[in-house]
Design a protein around this motif. Structure first.
Motif, PDB file in Angstrom:
ATOM      1  N   THR A  51       0.855  -1.188   0.000  1.00  0.00           N
ATOM      2  CA  THR A  51       0.000   0.000   0.000  1.00  0.00           C
ATOM      3  C   THR A  51       0.889   1.236   0.000  1.00  0.00           C
ATOM      4  N   SER A  52       0.270   2.403   0.045  1.00  0.00           N
ATOM      5  CA  SER A  52       1.041   3.649   0.047  1.00  0.00           C
ATOM      6  C   SER A  52       1.806   3.849   1.345  1.00  0.00           C
ATOM      7  N   TYR A 107       6.516   5.437 -11.307  1.00  0.00           N
ATOM      8  CA  TYR A 107       5.209   5.987 -10.917  1.00  0.00           C
ATOM      9  C   TYR A 107       4.249   6.263 -12.067  1.00  0.00           C
ATOM     10  N   ARG A 157      -1.088  -2.240  -9.108  1.00  0.00           N
ATOM     11  CA  ARG A 157       0.193  -2.357  -8.408  1.00  0.00           C
ATOM     12  C   ARG A 157       1.401  -2.430  -9.351  1.00  0.00           C
ATOM     13  N   PRO A 191       2.976   3.315  -5.412  1.00  0.00           N
ATOM     14  CA  PRO A 191       2.237   4.460  -4.865  1.00  0.00           C
ATOM     15  C   PRO A 191       3.154   5.659  -4.666  1.00  0.00           C
ATOM     16  N   GLN A 201      -2.136  11.123  -6.140  1.00  0.00           N
ATOM     17  CA  GLN A 201      -1.795   9.729  -5.872  1.00  0.00           C
ATOM     18  C   GLN A 201      -2.151   8.874  -7.087  1.00  0.00           C
ATOM     19  N   ASN A 202      -1.466   7.758  -7.244  1.00  0.00           N
ATOM     20  CA  ASN A 202      -1.818   6.815  -8.310  1.00  0.00           C
ATOM     21  C   ASN A 202      -3.091   6.083  -7.985  1.00  0.00           C
ATOM     22  N   TYR A 228      -4.615   3.366  -4.705  1.00  0.00           N
ATOM     23  CA  TYR A 228      -4.015   3.589  -3.391  1.00  0.00           C
ATOM     24  C   TYR A 228      -4.783   4.679  -2.645  1.00  0.00           C
TER      25      TYR A 228
END
Length: 480
Positions: A88-89, A154, A456, A460, A474-475, A478
């Motif tokens: 996760t982030s 990213y 994924r 993140p 944010q991507n 996430y």
């Protein structure tokens, strides 16, 4: 009385403000600021050398191995969230091991300061004056390289309207928003085009550790590959291939022991004294010649099975089944030896230079671009040339279709570029899944596949960056 008190307080306030203002204006005596640190050409060259010294492609090498299908866990396993695609982030492994922000934006800031200082930097002599242009070229190249790496972590999209990252062209502490892919790469390609003629053509000797025109061509080719600009990919990879021939089968193993620099126009110097043990990504240093260090990651069964083990020089250069580990109680006896350095228990064990661009990659870029342009004859010629240089007794193949060509090229990238930081990002840019065979699963119930298009495939944006920068996006997938 009240009026007198007010006048006294006002005078004290003015005096205090005046004193504070004077204190702010006093320059620190132990600070070497940009106007002093980068005053001369020599100072600026030190700034560029410092930027090279900060480069760390090892993070990308480890990421692409662990997140994809190049490795299997061995004696130790403390990377479950990233290896099993559960990050996760706020994941600690992402935060501590795979955050490209601090690394690459710090280098970008350094070279941006050099670019700002160079025009007025003092030259001690004619040699210094000539060096000014080269340093500008190196700064622009490094800026482009670092921005490309940030994109791979990213973004990694060829769609012009998708988000890329912030492209920093001047030093700034202000919050920056991400821009889209099209303007991002317009800036990146402009940096490379401006850098290229300023860089030297000679990449021998110590120049192999600094940017050259061949290195610029390689980054242009890699950029074109990711953007699916096939004609440019052919043009720039051909420039590199014409300048740097493939290694012979005899010379190939020496690339990895640094006995030679065949195929390589740009690499990063690594020494034991400065912590340059790339091989320690996979295995700890050994206590002695017979007491081999603990193995964190070893070659996946899937990759092991891909090679013609009797005839392919890559197999014996990249991995081995270590007889010393047989009967030792170790979980695995196979080792990744691509960056093994000197013998077990010696000072330079696991030490090897980081190879950034190789001719083999350029052949594979050109083959893929030619296949995408339906030039199957050209794609086969590149694939056959590379295999003939690696495999004893190789028989050339004919590529029957575009799909067959792309599949063969991706398999060849898997074998040739293993542990060089490409596999995970290759699967992402081709919209392919990561697929592990059962023998390579870290746990019985672990997932075998990260599906194509899964969120994924992009890391993140780090939580610390989100908290510090209110305008960054944010991507997808996430939360913070």
């Amino acid at each position: 009385m009240k009026k007198t008190k007010i006048l006294i307080l006002s005078a004290m306030l003015v005096s205090t403000l005046f004193s504070c203002q004077k204190l702010v204006e006093i320059k620190e005596t132990d600070l070497i600021a940009g106007d002093v640190a980068l005053k001369t050409i020599t100072n600026n060259e030190q700034g560029i050398i410092g930027a090279y010294a900060a480069m760390n492609v090892e993070m990308g090498i480890l990421l692409n191995a662990v997140f994809a299908d190049e490795v299997v866990t061995a004696d130790f396993y403390n990377a479950a969230t990233v290896h099993e695609w559960q990050y996760t982030s706020t994941d600690i492994s992402i935060r501590d091991s795979y955050t490209a922000f601090n690394l690459y934006y710090r280098i970008i800031d350094r070279v941006n300061r050099v670019l700002a200082a160079l025009p007025t930097a003092t030259a001690a002599n004619a040699t210094d004056e000539a060096k000014r242009s080269r340093l500008r070229g190196e700064a622009l190249f490094l800026r482009a390289f670092c921005h490309f790496e940030l994109y791979r972590y990213y973004s990694n999209s060829a769609v012009g309207t998708d988000l890329a990252m912030a492209y920093m062209e001047t030093p700034s502490l202000q919050p920056q928003a991400r821009i889209t892919v099209a303007p991002y790469f317009q800036k990146l390609k402009a940096d490379l085009a401006a850098a290229k003629p300023l860089l030297p053509t000679d990449f021998s000797g110590t120049n192999v550790y600094r940017a050259t025109q061949a290195a610029a061509s390689a980054l242009q080719a890699r950029t074109a590959l990711y953007l699916k600009e096939w004609n440019d990919a052919v043009t720039f990879s051909t420039e590199y291939i014409n300048a740097v021939p493939l290694a012979s089968r005899a010379n190939f193993p020496g690339i990895w022991t640094d006995a030679n620099s065949s195929e390589t126009a740009f690499k990063l110097s690594r020494t034991a004294s400065l912590g340059g043990r790339i091989g320690s990504l996979w295995r700890a240093t050994s206590a002695s010649a017979s007491n081999i260090g603990g193995i964190t990651w070893t070659i996946s069964q899937k990759l092991w099975n891909m090679y013609d083990q009797a005839n392919d020089i890559r197999f014996s250069s990249y991995a081995k089944d270590e007889p010393l580990l047989v009967g030792s109680g170790r979980k695995y006896t196979r080792l990744i030896t691509k960056y093994a350095g000197t013998a077990y228990g010696t000072a330079a064990e696991n030490v090897a230079d980081a190879k950034v661009f190789r001719t083999a990659e350029m052949y594979l870029i050109r083959a893929e671009a030619r296949a995408e342009n339906n030039d199957l004859v050209g794609a086969a010629a590149d694939l056959n040339a590379l295999r003939a240089a690696r495999i004893n007794g190789y028989t050339p193949v004919v590529l029957a279709s575009k799909d067959a060509a792309i599949s063969a090229i991706m398999d060849e990238r898997f074998k040739e570029l293993a542990y060089e930081g490409h596999r995970f990002w290759d699967l992402k840019r081709r919209n392919l899944p990561v697929v592990r065979i059962t023998a390579d699963l870290p746990q019985v119930n672990a997932a075998t596949t990260l599906p194509a298009g899964n969120f994924r495939f992009l890391l993140p944006i780090p939580n610390a960056e989100i908290q510090a920068n209110p305008v960054i996006q944010q991507n997808p997938g996430y939360t913070n």
